[in-house]
Design an enzyme around this catalytic site. Structure first.
Site, PDB file in Angstrom:
ATOM      1  N   HIS A   1      38.112  30.459  39.344  1.00  0.00           N
ATOM      2  CA  HIS A   1      37.081  31.389  38.900  1.00  0.00           C
ATOM      3  C   HIS A   1      36.695  32.358  40.021  1.00  0.00           C
ATOM      4  O   HIS A   1      37.171  32.233  41.151  1.00  0.00           O
ATOM      5  CB  HIS A   1      35.866  30.599  38.431  1.00  0.00           C
ATOM      6  CG  HIS A   1      36.215  29.566  37.401  1.00  0.00           C
ATOM      7  ND1 HIS A   1      36.230  29.832  36.050  1.00  0.00           N
ATOM      8  CD2 HIS A   1      36.597  28.250  37.527  1.00  0.00           C
ATOM      9  CE1 HIS A   1      36.592  28.744  35.383  1.00  0.00           C
ATOM     10  NE2 HIS A   1      36.818  27.769  36.252  1.00  0.00           N
TER      11      HIS A   1
ATOM     12  N   ARG B   1      41.567  34.510  41.020  1.00  0.00           N
ATOM     13  CA  ARG B   1      40.684  34.435  39.852  1.00  0.00           C
ATOM     14  C   ARG B   1      41.523  34.641  38.583  1.00  0.00           C
ATOM     15  O   ARG B   1      42.562  35.307  38.616  1.00  0.00           O
ATOM     16  CB  ARG B   1      39.597  35.511  39.913  1.00  0.00           C
ATOM     17  CG  ARG B   1      38.563  35.345  38.797  1.00  0.00           C
ATOM     18  CD  ARG B   1      37.674  36.559  38.630  1.00  0.00           C
ATOM     19  NE  ARG B   1      36.760  36.360  37.498  1.00  0.00           N
ATOM     20  CZ  ARG B   1      35.988  37.293  36.978  1.00  0.00           C
ATOM     21  NH1 ARG B   1      36.005  38.517  37.470  1.00  0.00           N
ATOM     22  NH2 ARG B   1      35.198  37.036  35.952  1.00  0.00           N
ATOM     23  N   HIS B   2      41.077  34.074  37.479  1.00  0.00           N
ATOM     24  CA  HIS B   2      41.783  34.233  36.207  1.00  0.00           C
ATOM     25  C   HIS B   2      41.791  35.692  35.760  1.00  0.00           C
ATOM     26  O   HIS B   2      41.052  36.540  36.282  1.00  0.00           O
ATOM     27  CB  HIS B   2      41.121  33.369  35.127  1.00  0.00           C
ATOM     28  CG  HIS B   2      39.665  33.688  34.924  1.00  0.00           C
ATOM     29  ND1 HIS B   2      39.223  34.792  34.244  1.00  0.00           N
ATOM     30  CD2 HIS B   2      38.547  33.039  35.350  1.00  0.00           C
ATOM     31  CE1 HIS B   2      37.909  34.825  34.238  1.00  0.00           C
ATOM     32  NE2 HIS B   2      37.459  33.769  34.909  1.00  0.00           N
TER      33      HIS B   2
END
Length: 651
Positions: free
Chosen positions: A580, A398-399
């Site tokens: 995401h 995930r970012h």
């Protein structure tokens, strides 16, 4: 499945399973560990990684029984997952509050398929593979559309009996497993003779039966469930021990005291709790194998199964009742964190009585536990040889932390004056890219904070230390995801040689943009001008023109899977995907042979994925799936830091 295909699956899969173990065993031997200790460590840790096995050996360096030849005991369970198991766990919590602890609180919801059987550490890979082989053979069986459960209660037992058709299926699965174990190892596995059931309560006071029955009425047995085969093992010597969980750390003050590490478990003899008069107990540490005294008020009662090792998890009955492709998850479902209880009012300098039970935290990752163990590790002068070739792996991350979550959707209002950006907080980006529609275009396509960039950098550095090799990287077109990928590559030392493939098909679920509309994405030129190392000539698998703004959750999973399947089918080596929170599941669910989650399940899962959370999947060629494995790096945890107004000092 044709007989020839089945035999090929059995033989090739066995070779692959044993090869994986041999690879890890060879590395441990080349590091200088004795063969028996290496095999014991791999068995005790579920063969999850060389690092974990070596940590286990070092943690047990003072364990007087380390070199004893005591095989572990193994058992095969059928375990429900999904909405049904949530109901069963809630029932267990309610009965603990209203009726006190009974025998069922020593385990989790399951159906026992065989008796415990002993396996030498060197033979474990063959038994583990028997689970995979059984999963392959399940494809040819008639799988029940649904497992029905019937309530039953007596003065000594409350439970749910499995319907006859499902029980027959599970018995056939158990028999296939037993036959495979006997064929490959010569070990006899005895099938469970009693009627198959899930235990809700036993070993309780008969006066509690009515209340237990009343609470059971809230269980909706019609709730959907996937059923998994799970192979567990336990330390044979501790089979009849009581188990306590350490909730407060404490260094030993004397030579006869145990070091208490939060998250460790302590084995007690069955009568130890009642025989102690001053609250000090004698036990054996699960983490180190060492014995000694410790204060009971620094621990709490735990389930026996908390100390077991999960070796393989294979779904055999899906939510819709169809047989799924076998998966080989090496870790159990994640536990929900709870708050750490307060420290006792006084340190146990004297033997204090044990207080009432308190709710404790979930167990930290094993790597974190081992890092807390105070021990002197032997230093080896020999260099660790490069690891042999291993199956391909997929890393999904995930970012990092995003600006709009920290500073709000209108953060640009205070940062842009006459179109010029000014950093108003140390955690705001030092600079921003030039892009069309700025600054409004940042509202729905947020950049990383400085902390978010640092999170990504830390993740990349940890991957480099762990020896992770990446051959290609793909990213969602969201700015924060591309920035995360860029920072990880830079920390890995792969920038600028490795370019980022910006793939629109990895964008998050369109449902989140129903109100605001889809963001204006940055162009490849804008990425490059900002110094982000993207591949400007890359042709997307799912271009923006193919986006469907009305997609449901199942279509979202299929979109992400189509991208990942195409990537894995056209590349070699390990792949990194930066996207995401939902991507960790949506990009991997179908790879594991599992169906998409419901909208409610997916959203509940997304909120549990932290910034730079990582999931790793390993190819299992003989099964045609990818198996979730433990990430090679520790988790990243830190506390929030609120905005400081220096004027408070003037009040």
């Amino acid at each position: 499945m044709a007989e020839a295909d089945r035999e090929f699956f059995d033989r090739s899969g066995l070779a692959a399973t044993i090869a994986r173990n041999v690879c890890n065993l060879d590395v441990l031997l080349n590091m200088g560990f004795p063969k028996e200790r290496a095999e014991k460590a791999l068995a005790a840790t579920g063969d999850r990684s060389v690092q974990l096995a070596s940590d286990w050996i070092f943690a047990h360096v003072d364990d007087s029984s380390l070199d004893e030849d005591v095989p572990r005991e193994y058992v095969l369970f059928a375990c429900p997952t999904g909405p049904l198991v949530t109901q069963l766990e809630e029932y267990s919590e309610k009965t603990l509050v209203h009726c006190g602890r009974n025998g069922s609180h020593n385990s989790f919801p399951h159906v026992t398929l065989c008796s415990f059987f002993s396996v030498s550490d060197a033979t474990v890979p063959k038994v583990v593979h028997a689970v995979l082989t059984t999963a392959g053979r399940v494809r040819g069986m008639e799988v029940p559309a649904k497992v029905s459960l019937d309530f039953y209660s007596s003065s000594s037992f409350v439970g749910l009996f499995v319907d006859d058709r499902s029980a027959a299926f599970l018995r056939n699965v158990s028999q296939e497993f037993a036959s495979e174990v006997l064929k490959t190892t010569g070990i006899e596995v005895k099938a469970h003779k009693k009627q198959l059931h899930i235990t809700l309560a036993y070993q309780f006071n008969p006066s509690q039966q009515k209340k237990l029955e009343e609470l059971a009425k809230d269980i909706d047995t019609s709730m959907p469930a996937q059923w998994d085969l799970r192979l567990y093992s336990r330390d044979t010597r501790r089979a009849k021990s009581d188990v306590l969980r350490v909730v407060h750390p404490l260094p030993p003050s004397n030579d006869d005291e145990l070091e208490l590490v939060r998250g460790d478990y302590i084995y007690l003899e069955p009568d130890e709790l009642v025989s102690s008069s001053d609250g000090w107990l004698r036990g054996v540490s699960w983490l180190t194998g060492c014995a000694g005294l410790f204060p009971g008020n620094y621990t709490e009662k735990a389930a026996e199964t908390d100390t077991w090792t999960l070796h393989r998890c294979v779904p055999v009955i899906s939510l819709r009742g169809s047989s799924t492709k076998c998966t080989t998850s090496a870790s159990a479902p994640p536990l929900s964190p709870t708050q750490l209880p307060p420290l006792p009012s006084e340190p146990p300098t004297s033997r204090a009585p044990v207080p009432e039970k308190r709710n404790g935290p979930s167990k930290p990752p094993l790597e974190e536990l081992y890092s807390q163990v105070q021990k002197s590790r032997p230093v080896s002068n020999s260099k660790i040889p490069p690891a042999p070739a291993t199956p391909r792996q997929l890393y999904i991350v995930r970012h990092g932390e995003r600006v709009d979550v920290v500073f709000g959707k209108r953060w640009m209002n205070s940062c842009f004056v006459n179109g010029e950006y000014s950093q108003q907080d140390l955690n705001l980006p030092r600079k921003l890219p030039s892009r069309e529609g700025s600054p409004l275009s940042f509202a729905e396509d947020s950049p990383l904070t400085e902390m978010g960039w640092f999170q990504a950098r830390l993740t990349g550095e940890a991957m480099k230390r762990a020896g992770v090799h990446i051959r290609q990287v793909y990213s969602s077109p969201s700015l924060r995801c591309v920035q995360t990928a860029d920072a990880i590559l830079d920390a890995l030392g792969l920038k600028p040689a490795m370019q980022i493939h910006v793939e629109p098909g990895l964008f998050e679920w369109f449902h989140f943009y129903k109100t605001s509309g889809l963001p204006k994405l940055m162009t490849m030129k804008e990425f490059l001008d900002f110094g982000l190392n993207v591949n400007a000539t890359y042709h997307p698998i799912v271009p923006v023109s193919d986006w469907s703004f009305t997609e449901d959750i199942a279509q979202y999973y299929r979109r992400n899977h189509a991208v990942v399947k195409s990537v894995l089918g056209s590349t070699e080596g390990n792949t990194l995907i930066c996207a995401h929170a939902g991507s960790l599941d949506s990009c991997s669910r179908h790879l594991q042979g599992l169906s998409a989650r419901t909208q409610r399940e997916a959203v509940k899962l997304m909120v549990k994925i932290p910034y730079c959370g990582m999931a790793v999947y390993q190819e299992v060629k003989e099964a045609g799936i990818w198996d979730q494995v433990e990430p090679p790096i520790p988790t990243l945890t830190h506390s929030p830091n609120h905005k400081f107004d220096w004027r408070v000092l003037q009040s």
